[in-house]
Design a protein around this motif. Structure first.
Motif, PDB file in Angstrom:
ATOM      1  N   ARG A   1     151.342 117.319  10.250  1.00 28.94           N
ATOM      2  CA  ARG A   1     151.010 115.963  10.683  1.00 28.94           C
ATOM      3  C   ARG A   1     149.811 115.370   9.923  1.00 28.94           C
ATOM      4  NH1 ARG A   1     148.991 114.849  14.888  1.00 28.94           N
ATOM      5  NH2 ARG A   1     149.958 112.789  15.250  1.00 28.94           N
ATOM      6  N   THR A   2     149.545 115.861   8.744  1.00 24.74           N
ATOM      7  CA  THR A   2     148.384 115.372   8.002  1.00 24.74           C
ATOM      8  C   THR A   2     148.405 113.858   7.838  1.00 24.74           C
ATOM      9  OG1 THR A   2     148.077 117.441   6.784  1.00 24.74           O
ATOM     10  CG2 THR A   2     147.203 115.446   5.776  1.00 24.74           C
TER      11      THR A   2
ATOM     12  N   ALA B   1     146.291 108.418   9.318  1.00 29.10           N
ATOM     13  CA  ALA B   1     146.550 107.046   9.769  1.00 29.10           C
ATOM     14  C   ALA B   1     145.794 106.726  11.052  1.00 29.10           C
ATOM     15  CB  ALA B   1     148.046 106.846   9.969  1.00 29.10           C
ATOM     16  N   GLU B   2     145.601 107.715  11.896  1.00 29.22           N
ATOM     17  CA  GLU B   2     144.860 107.504  13.146  1.00 29.22           C
ATOM     18  C   GLU B   2     143.416 107.109  12.897  1.00 29.22           C
ATOM     19  OE1 GLU B   2     145.364 111.161  15.237  1.00 29.22           O
ATOM     20  OE2 GLU B   2     147.508 110.813  15.622  1.00 29.22           O
ATOM     21  N   PHE B   3     142.888 107.444  11.726  1.00 29.60           N
ATOM     22  CA  PHE B   3     141.525 107.070  11.362  1.00 29.60           C
ATOM     23  C   PHE B   3     141.497 105.778  10.535  1.00 29.60           C
ATOM     24  CE2 PHE B   3     140.823 111.429  12.558  1.00 29.60           C
ATOM     25  CZ  PHE B   3     139.522 111.463  13.038  1.00 29.60           C
TER      26      PHE B   3
ATOM     27  N   LEU C   1     136.278 105.886   0.543  1.00 25.63           N
ATOM     28  CA  LEU C   1     136.396 107.342   0.618  1.00 25.63           C
ATOM     29  C   LEU C   1     137.764 107.730   0.099  1.00 25.63           C
ATOM     30  CD1 LEU C   1     135.570 110.207   1.569  1.00 25.63           C
ATOM     31  CD2 LEU C   1     136.512 109.608   3.812  1.00 25.63           C
ATOM     32  N   CYS C   2     137.799 108.539  -0.957  1.00 25.55           N
ATOM     33  CA  CYS C   2     139.065 108.953  -1.563  1.00 25.55           C
ATOM     34  C   CYS C   2     139.234 110.465  -1.427  1.00 25.55           C
ATOM     35  CB  CYS C   2     139.120 108.557  -3.038  1.00 25.55           C
ATOM     36  SG  CYS C   2     139.220 106.770  -3.304  1.00 25.55           S
ATOM     37  N   MET C   3     140.397 110.873  -0.905  1.00 26.31           N
ATOM     38  CA  MET C   3     140.657 112.293  -0.681  1.00 26.31           C
ATOM     39  C   MET C   3     142.078 112.630  -1.097  1.00 26.31           C
ATOM     40  SD  MET C   3     138.960 112.710   3.132  1.00 26.31           S
ATOM     41  CE  MET C   3     139.221 114.498   3.126  1.00 26.31           C
ATOM     42  N   ILE C   4     142.262 113.869  -1.576  1.00 27.02           N
ATOM     43  CA  ILE C   4     143.611 114.408  -1.766  1.00 27.02           C
ATOM     44  C   ILE C   4     143.777 115.552  -0.772  1.00 27.02           C
ATOM     45  CG2 ILE C   4     143.753 113.695  -4.181  1.00 27.02           C
ATOM     46  CD1 ILE C   4     143.186 116.595  -4.986  1.00 27.02           C
ATOM     47  N   VAL C   5     144.930 115.600  -0.115  1.00 26.12           N
ATOM     48  CA  VAL C   5     145.126 116.558   0.972  1.00 26.12           C
ATOM     49  C   VAL C   5     146.555 117.102   0.963  1.00 26.12           C
ATOM     50  CG1 VAL C   5     143.401 115.468   2.464  1.00 26.12           C
ATOM     51  CG2 VAL C   5     145.783 114.728   2.584  1.00 26.12           C
ATOM     52  N   LYS C   6     146.699 118.263   1.590  1.00 27.97           N
ATOM     53  CA  LYS C   6     148.023 118.838   1.835  1.00 27.97           C
ATOM     54  C   LYS C   6     147.911 119.795   3.027  1.00 27.97           C
ATOM     55  CE  LYS C   6     151.787 121.584  -0.145  1.00 27.97           C
ATOM     56  NZ  LYS C   6     152.272 122.342  -1.329  1.00 27.97           N
ATOM     57  N   ASN C   7     148.705 119.536   4.054  1.00 26.97           N
ATOM     58  CA  ASN C   7     148.748 120.388   5.252  1.00 26.97           C
ATOM     59  C   ASN C   7     147.345 120.634   5.829  1.00 26.97           C
ATOM     60  OD1 ASN C   7     151.549 120.580   5.099  1.00 26.97           O
ATOM     61  ND2 ASN C   7     151.490 122.455   3.878  1.00 26.97           N
TER      62      ASN C   7
END
Length: 363
Positions: free
Chosen positions: A41-42, A47-49, A6-12
């Motif tokens: 805390r994104t 990391a928690e997952f 699973l590949c994702m790009i994220v911000k806030n």
């Protein structure tokens, strides 16, 4: 069974990312999260997952960020999502089944992308399809600084009924418009789909006069794909409508017919133009076509469920009533009620039409 990155790009995305990952994390063999500059805390949430978290310096280019995320994947297939997307429970089961049964000769899997859903039932109100799962060994690339897409034209594709549901709020139009304007200010040029998307962003911003020539230019592009051309006609027609140029609105909708059999969405738009002209017989024809063409479309066209279900019947009720054909009006209202059985307007129509028919039969 295939393996999936699973590949994702994220911000806030500290608020929405947990909802997304809870819907899919256990179905992925690897989670790659590329952060493009979060100040919340994104990264910790990811990391928690169990995600592998990387940073990418944002450069006003969504394809560049997504291509970087794909380069970090190690599994056989790559699944991509945004932080405001989810797999509902029925679709989680379908994805698991796909993972267990997918043939190794499939290069890309198309899934439904639900853009809007009914609040109470979750039924899709508007959806399209996207290449959502792709074979990593094919090295498919993302294209486009905004509204990016995967170029999988040379691959073997599989169409499924699996759906990813978009649960985002608000519009990204302002952001996307700024990215394109920054691209132009930096010496970039408008070509292909980027011109089309620029026109759409201008229209979404209410800058209709500016959008019109860009839509018109795009419609002359010999390399443009059919779905984009049809959507460009629809969006250009909307611009003409907002500008009060009704003749050009209708002409542009009719122009779309050269590209494909008209979809229900186009037929309803033409029918509405005929209603505005009080050309009731012509409106009836086009709404009838909307019903007849309910299954017309391509794999990637945007589908508005209303135009393929209750809406043309509701409008046919009005048009037949205008012509004094109360029996046909009543029947089409009943058809609309099959889709919206508790709609107060349709229920009121039923009462009035039933009374009118009873009165006519006793006179």
């Amino acid at each position: 069974m295939i393996t999936i990155s699973l590949c994702m790009i994220v911000k806030n995305e500290e608020a929405r990312l947990p909802v997304c990952l809870k819907s899919v994390a256990d179905l992925a063999d690897e989670i790659v999260i590329v952060d493009t500059g979060s100040t919340d805390r994104t990264k910790e949430v990811a990391a928690e997952f169990g995600a592998k978290v990387y940073e990418f310096a944002w450069r006003e280019d969504f394809a560049a960020a997504r291509n970087f995320s794909f380069s970090l994947a190690t599994c056989e297939y790559i699944l991509w999502m945004d932080a405001d997307d989810v797999f509902t429970e029925p679709n989680r089961a379908k994805l698991l089944r796909l993972k267990q049964e997918l043939s190794s000769d499939i290069d890309a899997v198309l899934m439904n992308y639900v853009l809007h859903e009914e609040e109470q039932t979750g039924a899709p109100l508007a959806f399209t399809r996207r290449n959502r799962l792709v074979k990593r060994s094919r090295n498919y690339r993302w294209i486009g600084i905004v509204h990016e897409y995967l170029d999988v034209a040379d691959g073997k594709q599989l169409l499924t009924d699996i759906a990813v549901t978009h649960r985002g709020t608000g519009s990204h139009s302002g952001r996307n418009l700024k990215i394109i304007e920054h691209h132009l200010a930096s010496g970039g040029v408008l070509q292909g789909r980027l011109r089309f998307h620029f026109a759409c962003e201008l229209a979404d911003a209410g800058r209709y006069e500016e959008a019109v020539p860009h839509f018109a230019e795009f419609l002359l592009d010999p390399k443009a794909n059919r779905d984009d051309l049809i959507l460009a006609c629809a969006r250009l027609a909307d611009c003409y409508g907002f500008l009060g140029r009704e003749r050009q609105k209708l002409e542009t909708l009719l122009r779309s017919l050269q590209f494909h059999t008209p979809s229900s969405e186009i037929c309803c738009a033409i029918g509405n133009c005929m209603e505005d002209r009080q050309e009731w017989a012509m409106a009836i024809y086009w709404y009838g076509q909307a019903i007849q063409n309910a299954n017309v479309g391509s794999w990637t066209a945007i589908v508005h469920s209303a135009s393929r279900t209750w809406l043309p019947h509701s409008r046919l009720c009005l048009c037949y009533a205008q012509l004094g054909h109360l029996r046909q009006a009543y029947e089409h209202n009943r058809e609309a009620l099959r889709y919206l059985p508790e709609d107060p307007g349709l229920l009121e129509n039923e009462k009035k039409l039933k009374l009118a028919l009873e009165t006519a039969s006793t006179s």
